[in-house]
Enzyme design. Structure first.
Site, short mmCIF file in Angstrom:
data_model
loop_
_atom_site.label_atom_id
_atom_site.label_comp_id
_atom_site.label_asym_id
_atom_site.label_seq_id
_atom_site.Cartn_x
_atom_site.Cartn_y
_atom_site.Cartn_z
N ARG A 68 43.72 93.52 -82.26
CA ARG A 68 42.33 93.50 -82.69
C ARG A 68 41.50 94.31 -81.70
NH1 ARG A 68 43.88 92.66 -86.96
NH2 ARG A 68 43.48 90.91 -88.34
N GLN B 54 34.58 96.61 -88.03
CA GLN B 54 35.26 97.50 -88.98
C GLN B 54 34.47 97.54 -90.28
OE1 GLN B 54 39.87 97.19 -87.43
NE2 GLN B 54 39.40 96.41 -89.43
#
Ligand code: NAD
Length: 358
Positions: free
Chosen positions: A251, A280
């Site tokens: 991540r 994102q």
């Protein structure tokens, strides 16, 4: 762990399922069961379609690749919400603390794409160490600049490689790198069985900060949760051996983005690659797009067509269990009945890491 086992599927494995038009191959199944399916990518910003639909949605299915962030405010605005299902692995786009407090179950399709990601990690380690991307660009530019291509190119044979976490992905990376005759190291809050360590000649470290002091290559394979958020920061980067290659497909928020960019500029890191960012999608001016010596991709490692067939089938398996009143596999459970459970209890800690997603 076995692959997903829904009663049947309505798609052909290999079809593009993880996109708006693909609908995870779920529409027929969901509508046959008397429910309605809304598919949208309008999930960011106040008043977006996701926020409107949350007012009466019972289930939210999201892919980590293009996540629908379920913040505390969004969870609070969804009075009928029963569960958040991750079509993939990694449920940190959900405020897990709020999910526990509002009694929203959270599940993911554990192991659906672990091997897909491990392959991407090995590809990115090789491409950094061998300087593949700059060499490719010399060919695209019409050149044949051998010295420019190889001035930063090495063999990984004999290099020390360490993974932070050796769960399904981390261990799969180590297994694959054994064939390259690397020296293999790992740290994890759950130590692997002795026979596994012996079979793959793995060196165990209790503390990741100790491990990275001598590694040539480090790869991050732990989930994002309060214990791991920004684990690579201004202070901890000082533990790395100068010139380490760092690959992070776990991540983006495990790392402070500016610390990574600076470490590439000053030589603390020789290269950085991965496919995960925060938030994102990242903005056009995200510093990781332009920093030197990176090999970043969009978040794609776990969404190969091979993986899509597995996570689409896994989401159906989870829905079938919910609607048939059966308990889902413990490996798929992240939060159940207001507490971390199954894979969630094994791999996460309580708290929230979605802050900053908007
Ligand atoms: P896993 O649950 O099999 O393994 C996770 C491991 O992390 C566990 O062994 C756990 O003990 C360890 N861990 C957790 N917290 C730790 C800590 N603080 N220190 C050390 N070890 C810790 O999960 P997995 O399938 O290997 O996936 C790992 C993560 O990779 C996911 O949670 C997700 O964030 C990410 N992922 C990314 C993609 C992608 O497409 N890029 C796809 C799948 C998974």
């Amino acid at each position: 762990m076995s692959t997903p086992s829904p009663s049947s599927i309505d798609f052909r494995p290999g079809e593009l399922l993880g996109c708006i038009s693909g609908e995870l191959g779920l529409r027929k199944f969901i509508e046959d069961r008397g429910h309605s399916l809304i598919v949208t990518s309008e999930k960011d910003g106040a008043g977006c379609q996701l926020e409107e639909e949350l007012q009466d949605a019972h289930y939210v299915i999201s892919q980590p690749f293009y996540p629908a962030y379920l913040t505390r405010e969004r969870i609070a605005s969804a009075p009928n919400l029963k569960a958040a299902i991750t079509a993939g692995i990694g449920s940190d786009h959900v405020d897990l603390q709020a999910a526990m407090e509002y009694n929203i179950d959270v599940s993911e399709v554990t192991f659906c794409n672990s091997i897909s990601v491990a392959e991407h990690v090995v590809m990115q380690i090789l491409s950094l160490v061998r300087n593949y991307i700059p060499s490719y660009h010399w060919i695209k530019k019409g050149g044949w600049n051998i010295a420019d291509c190889v001035e930063r190119s090495y063999d990984i044979e004999g290099m020390k490689v360490g993974t932070v976490a050796a769960g399904r992905i981390g261990l799969a990376v180590l297994k694959r790198l054994q064939a390259f005759d690397c020296e293999l190291h790992y740290t994890d809050r759950h130590r692997l069985p002795r026979d596994v360590e012996e079979k793959y000649n793995l060196h165990y470290w209790e503390d990741w900060k100790g491990m990275v002091q001598t590694m040539d290559v480090v790869t991050l394979n732990c989930p994002l949760h309060p214990e791991t958020e920004h684990m690579i920061n201004t202070e901890s980067i000082k533990n790395f051996k100068r010139g380490t290659y760092l690959v992070n497909t776990a991540r983006g928020k495990l790392c402070d983005k500016d610390v990574i960019a600076q470490a590439l500029k000053d030589g603390t890191l020789a290269g950085y690659a991965g496919d995960v960012w925060f938030p994102q999608p990242p903005p056009a001016d995200h510093v990781w797009r332009s920093m030197p010596w990176h090999g970043m991709t969009p978040h794609v490692s776990g969404t190969s067509l091979s993986a899509q067939a597995r996570y689409a089938a896994g989401v159906r398996e989870i829905l079938e269990h919910y609607w048939d009143g059966k308990e889902i596999r413990s490996e798929y459970q992240i939060v159940t009945n207001g507490a971390l459970a199954g894979a969630g209890a094994h791999s996460y800690s309580e708290g929230n890491t979605t802050t900053g997603c908007d």
